[in-house]
Design a protein around this motif. Structure first.
Motif, PDB file in Angstrom:
ATOM      1  N   LEU A 175      41.594  17.074  24.660  1.00 33.47           N
ATOM      2  CA  LEU A 175      43.015  17.220  24.348  1.00 33.47           C
ATOM      3  C   LEU A 175      43.408  16.335  23.175  1.00 33.47           C
ATOM      4  CD1 LEU A 175      44.604  17.296  27.929  1.00 33.47           C
ATOM      5  CD2 LEU A 175      43.903  19.221  26.495  1.00 33.47           C
ATOM      6  N   LEU A 176      42.930  15.090  23.186  1.00 32.79           N
ATOM      7  CA  LEU A 176      43.299  14.146  22.131  1.00 32.79           C
ATOM      8  C   LEU A 176      42.696  14.531  20.784  1.00 32.79           C
ATOM      9  CD1 LEU A 176      43.124  10.727  23.994  1.00 32.79           C
ATOM     10  CD2 LEU A 176      45.120  12.127  23.501  1.00 32.79           C
ATOM     11  N   LEU A 177      41.510  15.117  20.798  1.00 32.27           N
ATOM     12  CA  LEU A 177      40.910  15.573  19.543  1.00 32.27           C
ATOM     13  C   LEU A 177      41.745  16.701  18.931  1.00 32.27           C
ATOM     14  CD1 LEU A 177      37.129  15.489  20.507  1.00 32.27           C
ATOM     15  CD2 LEU A 177      38.221  14.122  18.714  1.00 32.27           C
ATOM     16  N   GLY A 178      42.249  17.583  19.796  1.00 37.10           N
ATOM     17  CA  GLY A 178      43.115  18.651  19.309  1.00 37.10           C
ATOM     18  C   GLY A 178      44.434  18.109  18.789  1.00 37.10           C
ATOM     19  N   ILE A 179      45.025  17.183  19.532  1.00 41.29           N
ATOM     20  CA  ILE A 179      46.284  16.562  19.110  1.00 41.29           C
ATOM     21  C   ILE A 179      46.098  15.839  17.785  1.00 41.29           C
ATOM     22  CG2 ILE A 179      47.924  14.715  19.649  1.00 41.29           C
ATOM     23  CD1 ILE A 179      47.518  15.462  22.633  1.00 41.29           C
ATOM     24  N   ASN A 180      45.000  15.127  17.660  1.00 45.07           N
ATOM     25  CA  ASN A 180      44.732  14.372  16.434  1.00 45.07           C
ATOM     26  C   ASN A 180      44.730  15.290  15.216  1.00 45.07           C
ATOM     27  OD1 ASN A 180      43.679  12.052  14.790  1.00 45.07           O
ATOM     28  ND2 ASN A 180      41.859  13.346  14.712  1.00 45.07           N
ATOM     29  N   ALA A 181      43.982  16.382  15.299  1.00 47.46           N
ATOM     30  CA  ALA A 181      43.894  17.295  14.158  1.00 47.46           C
ATOM     31  C   ALA A 181      45.221  17.995  13.898  1.00 47.46           C
ATOM     32  CB  ALA A 181      42.794  18.333  14.405  1.00 47.46           C
ATOM     33  N   HIS A 182      45.869  18.444  14.968  1.00 48.06           N
ATOM     34  CA  HIS A 182      47.053  19.279  14.788  1.00 48.06           C
ATOM     35  C   HIS A 182      48.279  18.472  14.379  1.00 48.06           C
ATOM     36  CE1 HIS A 182      48.634  23.185  14.812  1.00 48.06           C
ATOM     37  NE2 HIS A 182      49.302  23.157  15.946  1.00 48.06           N
ATOM     38  N   VAL A 183      48.450  17.300  14.946  1.00 52.61           N
ATOM     39  CA  VAL A 183      49.615  16.488  14.604  1.00 52.61           C
ATOM     40  C   VAL A 183      49.351  15.677  13.338  1.00 52.61           C
ATOM     41  CG1 VAL A 183      51.152  14.631  15.365  1.00 52.61           C
ATOM     42  CG2 VAL A 183      50.427  16.393  16.989  1.00 52.61           C
ATOM     43  N   ASN A 184      48.251  14.972  13.290  1.00 48.59           N
ATOM     44  CA  ASN A 184      47.994  14.089  12.149  1.00 48.59           C
ATOM     45  C   ASN A 184      47.797  14.837  10.839  1.00 48.59           C
ATOM     46  OD1 ASN A 184      48.137  11.380  13.029  1.00 48.59           O
ATOM     47  ND2 ASN A 184      46.198  11.579  14.112  1.00 48.59           N
ATOM     48  N   LEU A 185      47.229  16.042  10.906  1.00 49.05           N
ATOM     49  CA  LEU A 185      47.031  16.809   9.671  1.00 49.05           C
ATOM     50  C   LEU A 185      48.041  17.948   9.556  1.00 49.05           C
ATOM     51  CD1 LEU A 185      45.359  17.338   7.102  1.00 49.05           C
ATOM     52  CD2 LEU A 185      43.964  18.920   8.464  1.00 49.05           C
ATOM     53  N   ASP A 186      48.037  18.864  10.525  1.00 50.97           N
ATOM     54  CA  ASP A 186      48.793  20.111  10.386  1.00 50.97           C
ATOM     55  C   ASP A 186      50.304  19.933  10.420  1.00 50.97           C
ATOM     56  OD1 ASP A 186      46.347  21.357  10.312  1.00 50.97           O
ATOM     57  OD2 ASP A 186      46.388  22.024  12.397  1.00 50.97           O
TER      58      ASP A 186
END
Length: 263
Positions: A105-116
């Motif tokens: 979950l955190l890996l998805g959050i990291n990519a989606h929030v921090n980048l997207d």
């Protein structure tokens, strides 16, 4: 495989449903983040309907642009093409045995929030008016943070051994959630304000540099040091059921409004 893109929030939800069902059939942990993200999208849709956002029309546009970045990365990965580096790393981890549900979950959050999220926020704004987005931007992050906290409580009920371990380790999962959400929210907003002013001929280079930095955070989430990694591996050994069963458990949480009514 073609890259599917959404034009409305309803189409985002439909495509996420397709990803979730495919993940269950293929026993792919990619479906774990997709479940969480579907719930975020539903909450945003409800917020727009209820007038909870300052600008509902802008929020729907933002939500669709935001989601399409995830969808593009997913379909690129499925087609064995190269998505953004941080999404590629997250999807690769979904094929491995050792990451626990919370790490996925955190890996998805990291990519989606921090980048997207920063990119999407800039794309619905101008240098002059991006400040007007701040309240709605924070509300999206609050929705996501609350849902991750709800998942954490539900996971403890699904895997009772987790309770003992978290007490023993001082709730490292909460640290990871706080680290991810607070850092992601503040960093994404700062990036959005920088990115909105980037000249068109420098946009791709700016995205690539940001992507590299976010991938380093992903590596930290995946490998948080010897002691924490050892504890997470111990937790992983006591996770029950197949990947498909875990995805269905999370679907039950969603259907019961994250009340942990898991059979």
């Amino acid at each position: 495989m073609s890259v599917k893109q959404a034009a409305t929030i309803d189409e985002v939800i439909q495509l996420l449903d397709e990803i979730i069902e495919k993940s269950k059939l293929e026993q792919s942990a990619i479906g774990l983040f997709a479940i969480l993200y579907r719930e975020v999208t539903v909450k945003v849709k409800e917020g727009i309907r209820d007038g909870s956002f300052q600008n509902g029309e802008r929020m729907e546009k933002l939500d669709v642009i935001f989601a399409n970045r995830y969808l593009k990365a997913y379909y690129q990965y499925q087609a064995k093409e190269k998505p953004s580096e941080c999404w590629g790393f997250a999807f690769e981890q979904a094929e491995k045995f050792w990451p626990i549900v919370l790490q996925h979950l955190l890996l998805g959050i990291n990519a989606h929030v921090n980048l997207d999220l920063g990119i999407a926020s800039a794309q619905v704004s101008t240098v002059e008016d991006i400040g007007d987005l701040k309240s709605d931007f924070d509300q999206i992050n609050a929705i996501l943070s609350n849902l991750v906290g709800g998942v954490e409580k539900c996971l403890i009920k699904i895997w009772p051994t987790l309770t003992m371990i978290l007490k023993w380790t001082g709730k490292m999962d909460t640290f990871f959630i706080d680290f991810s959400m607070q850092t992601a929210r503040d960093g994404a907003w700062k990036f959005a304000n920088e990115f909105v002013a980037v000249p068109e001929n420098q946009i791709e280079a700016c995205i690539q540099l940001r992507d590299q930095r976010i991938t380093e955070i992903a590596r930290l989430v995946s490998n948080p040091g010897y002691f924490v990694s050892a504890v997470f591996k111990f937790i992983r050994l006591f996770e029950r059921g197949t990947v498909a069963q875990k995805i269905m458990d999370m679907q039950i949480m969603e259907e019961n409004n994250m009340e942990c009514a898991v059979a």
